[in-house]
Design an enzyme around this catalytic site. Structure first.
Site, short mmCIF file in Angstrom:
data_model
loop_
_atom_site.label_atom_id
_atom_site.label_comp_id
_atom_site.label_asym_id
_atom_site.label_seq_id
_atom_site.Cartn_x
_atom_site.Cartn_y
_atom_site.Cartn_z
N MET A 126 41.43 46.06 58.60
CA MET A 126 41.88 44.81 57.99
C MET A 126 42.87 45.10 56.85
O MET A 126 43.97 44.58 56.83
CB MET A 126 40.69 44.02 57.43
N THR A 127 42.43 45.92 55.90
CA THR A 127 43.17 46.14 54.66
C THR A 127 44.51 46.81 54.88
O THR A 127 44.63 47.76 55.66
CB THR A 127 42.33 46.98 53.68
N PRO A 129 48.28 48.18 52.66
CA PRO A 129 48.70 48.64 51.33
C PRO A 129 48.99 47.51 50.35
O PRO A 129 48.71 47.63 49.16
CB PRO A 129 49.97 49.45 51.63
N GLU A 245 28.34 41.63 57.20
CA GLU A 245 28.97 42.78 56.53
C GLU A 245 28.56 42.83 55.06
O GLU A 245 28.20 43.89 54.53
CB GLU A 245 30.49 42.68 56.65
N HIS A 341 19.18 61.27 32.42
CA HIS A 341 19.17 62.66 32.89
C HIS A 341 19.81 63.60 31.87
O HIS A 341 19.72 64.83 32.03
CB HIS A 341 19.93 62.78 34.22
N GLY A 343 22.54 65.85 29.98
CA GLY A 343 23.64 66.69 30.46
C GLY A 343 23.49 67.09 31.91
O GLY A 343 24.50 67.23 32.64
N GLU A 370 34.83 39.74 42.56
CA GLU A 370 35.56 38.57 42.06
C GLU A 370 35.72 37.53 43.17
O GLU A 370 35.57 36.32 42.93
CB GLU A 370 36.92 39.00 41.52
#
Length: 382
Positions: A126-127, A129, A245, A341, A343, A370
């Site tokens: 779908m996506t 650039p 989805e 946790h 470091g 969003e």
């Protein structure tokens, strides 16, 4: 091992068998897959042999005819191993359902059996650039030329992009359509089709073992018989499938959150500071209590949505809420769990470090959070 009220003994056995399979075939190799930046095709074949690919497909096409509840179990158990296995869930519960719902009997017979064995690995393109969540404005064109469509364009951020040999591609069959979304159609484009090439494997912040790629189409001749459903209805089809989805993304985020909390509880119990266990500090206890509460709320909400979705109900608004809230919660948990946790949480050898970089993208793909808020507001009459 039962997680949900709707699970039966059959579900419990299915989960137990799958978890054992993944403990042997995925967990020991996962770190190497991350280094290789690829999950081997052999693993896909093994999933197929065990019946973990597309179990919902009808028996006449080689499937098991199971409902979405079994898909939920597969999604959860894969996510427990690591987020880089999302490509399997995408294949099972996102792409193949397009073929099941809109494909002809001939198309189903041609493609579905190999999707079940792992010989076909699917992707949905779908996506682009310049186009993310705004699917009505895609620029990839498919112009009819006799018995073929001539496809030109580029897709990016395509999950399973390197391995895929069967891509469902959103195209503009009518670029001049007055209402842009009515010009969108879906074509199934097979690997090896002249003019279809795969670009570089994209280097991501996280999910390193999951192959993500760019796809290119240059005068790519796709047979008209590969049109999925009706011409001009691609946008409608995509909207119809986004409920599942986005539910799948929420399921993955919820599972990741539960895994992170379990890792963190074990860690704070085992580590000491200033002469006592980290788990004895009130700040630690409060943080753990807050995270556990949010996780329990997410699980209850998710369970109700899964039940409604399986029943065939329209829960788009609630699923948008779940996708937004649960992925945001997982992202916040990743930060807090890493902090607890200390470091060591920043070291690659600790799973929480991998979670920290894998989780954020969940709030972006399948429609940004969003966009989820826009959908919620719109459906509330605003």
């Amino acid at each position: 091992m039962t997680r949900y009220k709707f699970e039966s003994t059959e579900h419990e056995l299915f989960r137990k068998t799958l978890r054992k399979f993944l403990a042997e075939e995925a967990e020991p190799h996962y770190s190497q897959w991350e280094k290789d930046h690829l999950i081997p095709l052999e693993f896909w074949r093994k999933l197929g042999e065990m019946g973990y690919l597309c179990p919902q497909v009808e028996e006449q096409y080689g499937g098991l005819g199971l409902d979405f509840s079994f898909g939920v179990i597969i999604q959860e158990e894969l996510e427990r191993v690591g987020s880089s296995l999302i490509g399997v869930g995408l294949h099972n519960d996102i792409v193949v359902p397009y073929i099941e719902a809109y494909g002809s009997n001939e198309q189903k017979s041609r493609w579905l059996p190999k999707c079940i064995t792992g010989e076909n690995i699917t992707a949905i393109a779908m996506t682009e650039p310049g186009t993310g969540s705004d699917l009505a404005n895609i620029q990839t064109t498919a112009i009819r030329d006799g018995d073929h469509y001539i496809v030109n364009g580029q897709k990016t951020f395509i999950t399973n992009g390197i391995h895929t040999n069967l891509a469902v591609v959103a195209v503009k069959t009518n670029p001049q359509a007055e209402k842009k979304h009515r010009g969108v159609s879906l074509l199934v484009i097979e690997d090896g089709t002249p003019g279809f090439t795969k670009g570089r494997k994209l280097e991501k912040v996280g999910m390193h073992a999951q192959d993500t790629a760019e796809l290119y189409f240059e005068d790519c001749r796709v047979p008209v018989e590969n049109l999925l459903g009706e011409e001009g209805k691609g946008f409608i089809y995509m909207m119809e499938k986004l409920q599942q989805e986005r539910l799948a993304v929420a399921i993955a985020a919820q599972t990741a959150a539960e895994d992170m909390l379990a890792l963190t509880i074990d860690y704070v119990k085992s580590r000491t500071a200033f002469g006592k266990s980290i788990s004895d500090f009130q700040n630690t206890q409060f943080k753990i209590a807050e995270m556990a509460t949010k996780i329990e709320l997410g699980k209850s909400f998710l369970e109700s949505l899964i039940v409604e979705h399986i029943a065939g109900n329209d829960v788009v608004t609630k699923v948008s809420m779940a996708k937004y809230w649960i992925t945001e919660n997982a992202r916040e948990l990743a930060v807090q769990c890493m902090q607890l946790h200390g470091g060591y949480g920043y070291m690659e050898e600790y799973k929480i470090a991998r979670r920290y970089r894998d989780i954020p993208v969940m709030s972006i793909y399948a429609g940004t959070n969003e966009v989820m808020k826009v959908i919620i507001a719109k459906n509330l009459g605003l």
